[in-house]
Design an enzyme around this catalytic site. Structure first.
Site, PDB file in Angstrom:
ATOM      1  N   HIS A  67       0.766  -1.266  -0.060  1.00 38.50           N
ATOM      2  CA  HIS A  67       0.146   0.093  -0.217  1.00 38.50           C
ATOM      3  C   HIS A  67       0.956   1.259   0.032  1.00 38.50           C
ATOM      4  CE1 HIS A  67      -4.304  -1.337   1.181  1.00 38.50           C
ATOM      5  NE2 HIS A  67      -3.664  -2.713   0.594  1.00 38.50           N
ATOM      6  N   ASP A  68       2.055   1.072   0.590  1.00 36.20           N
ATOM      7  CA  ASP A  68       2.925   2.390   0.331  1.00 36.20           C
ATOM      8  C   ASP A  68       3.408   2.262  -1.252  1.00 36.20           C
ATOM      9  OD1 ASP A  68       4.654   4.536   1.101  1.00 36.20           O
ATOM     10  OD2 ASP A  68       6.585   2.952   1.431  1.00 36.20           O
ATOM     11  N   VAL A  71       1.009   4.066  -3.933  1.00 35.26           N
ATOM     12  CA  VAL A  71       0.829   5.548  -3.658  1.00 35.26           C
ATOM     13  C   VAL A  71       1.958   6.326  -3.629  1.00 35.26           C
ATOM     14  CG1 VAL A  71      -0.685   7.052  -2.175  1.00 35.26           C
ATOM     15  CG2 VAL A  71      -1.417   4.639  -2.329  1.00 35.26           C
ATOM     16  N   GLY A  73       4.567   5.787  -4.858  1.00 34.11           N
ATOM     17  CA  GLY A  73       5.855   5.072  -4.991  1.00 34.11           C
ATOM     18  C   GLY A  73       6.085   4.736  -3.604  1.00 34.11           C
ATOM     19  N   PRO A 164      -5.638  -0.942  -5.608  1.00 40.04           N
ATOM     20  CA  PRO A 164      -6.832  -1.749  -6.194  1.00 40.04           C
ATOM     21  C   PRO A 164      -7.747  -2.305  -5.248  1.00 40.04           C
ATOM     22  CG  PRO A 164      -4.551  -2.706  -6.906  1.00 40.04           C
ATOM     23  CD  PRO A 164      -4.359  -1.594  -5.765  1.00 40.04           C
ATOM     24  N   HIS A 194      -2.056 -13.180  -0.724  1.00 42.06           N
ATOM     25  CA  HIS A 194      -3.223 -13.514  -0.212  1.00 42.06           C
ATOM     26  C   HIS A 194      -3.218 -14.914   0.252  1.00 42.06           C
ATOM     27  CE1 HIS A 194      -5.711  -9.902  -1.912  1.00 42.06           C
ATOM     28  NE2 HIS A 194      -4.744  -9.809  -1.072  1.00 42.06           N
ATOM     29  N   THR A 195      -2.106 -15.587   0.290  1.00 41.56           N
ATOM     30  CA  THR A 195      -2.043 -16.899   0.943  1.00 41.56           C
ATOM     31  C   THR A 195      -1.870 -16.710   2.298  1.00 41.56           C
ATOM     32  OG1 THR A 195      -0.602 -19.045   0.768  1.00 41.56           O
ATOM     33  CG2 THR A 195       0.751 -17.043   0.951  1.00 41.56           C
ATOM     34  N   ASP A 249       2.401 -20.126   1.052  1.00 39.36           N
ATOM     35  CA  ASP A 249       2.773 -21.027   0.276  1.00 39.36           C
ATOM     36  C   ASP A 249       2.091 -20.658  -1.083  1.00 39.36           C
ATOM     37  OD1 ASP A 249       0.028 -21.789   0.908  1.00 39.36           O
ATOM     38  OD2 ASP A 249       0.765 -23.393   2.335  1.00 39.36           O
TER      39      ASP A 249
END
Length: 321
Positions: A67-68, A71, A73, A164, A194-195, A249
């Site tokens: 998230h850094d 926005v 960079g 996003p 998102h694992t 994983d």
């Protein structure tokens, strides 16, 4: 006249591209080898301890870096509190009530400052902490390029427009990543983050109640903790990966093959589109996923860094000097 304008525009674009390339080239994995040789070990020890205390923190620190970078960079802007002159990014729709880990970052910064004050940027701490978090949860490692400096401002507007959203379809996800000069492969590989981690009911409610590309048993399971009515249980949490929620994983991709992606944007990666093949590859070849994820993290870490005399080295990550 039109030809002259076009030529001028082309030159400007080339200059911008050259400037971005130079900034990235100034980053180096050995940036602190002389100025703060204990920096990386100090960060790793603090991250390892934080993740051991709470596995979810690994996902939170990784998300902070993402998230850094998306926005302004990779400049540590996400860490800045609101001031009289600007509203920070923490109350942007993609961040409010969900972005976390600031206390851990502050603790890391304090430890690094004790070793070598005024040398290591908060932006670099985020980049290293993201890598160390992945490693602490069993994922791949990579050489983090260093030398970023910290911004002196933040942008609520850019956080709202450039991060996003979980409701995006594949075309818009691809466009959001392309805007940051990241490829479709980068999109699919980085989504593998998102694992690990959790998501709020408000961000997956529409998917489990309205979408047709979701496993029925999985939807029923998630509905038990996510009521259909908006405003009811919005903050209830569910694991992004139900199979191995605290292990980094490739289970995220096997979940997608079974239509068990938690977010609408997750399942869009395996929904009859251009990314289906890559999802299958990552599901069957964990080593390929690890390799591509590490490479994509390096590319993401190169998004518009401040270098040289740009920005500053903040003494405290939540405020400018």
């Amino acid at each position: 006249m039109a030809s002259s304008s076009f030529t001028s525009l082309s030159v400007m674009v080339l200059l911008c591209l050259a400037a971005a390339a130079v900034a990235s080239a100034q980053l180096s994995p050995t940036f602190y080898s002389r100025s703060c040789p204990r920096a990386l070990a100090t960060i790793k020890a603090a991250v390892t301890a934080a993740v051991a205390q709470e596995a979810r923190m690994g996902a939170s620190l990784l998300r902070l870096h993402f998230h850094d970078c998306f926005v302004q960079g990779c400049d540590g802007s996400v860490l800045l509190n609101d001031t009289a002159t600007f509203t920070g990014e923490q109350t942007a729709n993609p961040n409010v009530g969900s972005i976390r880990g600031f206390g851990v970052v502050d603790n890391i910064k304090a430890q690094v400052e004790a070793v070598c004050p005024g040398v290591v940027s908060c932006a670099d701490i985020l980049a290293v902490a993201a890598r160390d978090s992945v490693v602490a949860l069993g994922g791949p490692s990579w050489r983090v390029l260093l030398g970023r400096r910290d911004s002196t401002t933040a942008s609520l507007a850019l956080a709202n427009s450039d991060l996003p959203a979980p409701s995006l379809d594949l075309a818009n996800l691809t466009a959001a990543f392309a805007k940051k000069r990241l490829s479709r492969t980068d999109l699919v590989a980085l989504s593998g983050a998102h694992t690990i981690g959790l998501a709020q009911c408000k961000n997956f409610r529409a998917h489990i109640y309205n979408d047709t590309n979701v496993n029925a048993a999985f939807a029923t399971l998630r509905r038990a903790n996510c009521p259909a009515a908006a405003g009811n249980g919005d903050g209830n949490l569910a694991p992004l990966d139900t199979a191995t929620p605290t292990a980094f994983d490739n289970a995220y991709y096997t979940n997608l093959l079974a239509q068990r992606g938690l977010l609408h944007s997750d399942q869009q990666l395996f929904n009859g589109g251009a990314t289906d093949g890559l999802v299958r590859t990552y599901a069957s070849t964990p080593r390929r996923f690890s390799r591509d994820f590490a490479a994509a993290m390096i590319r993401m870490g190169n998004i518009s860094p401040l270098t040289g005399t740009q920005g500053q080295i903040r003494r405290a990550c939540s405020r400018v000097n």
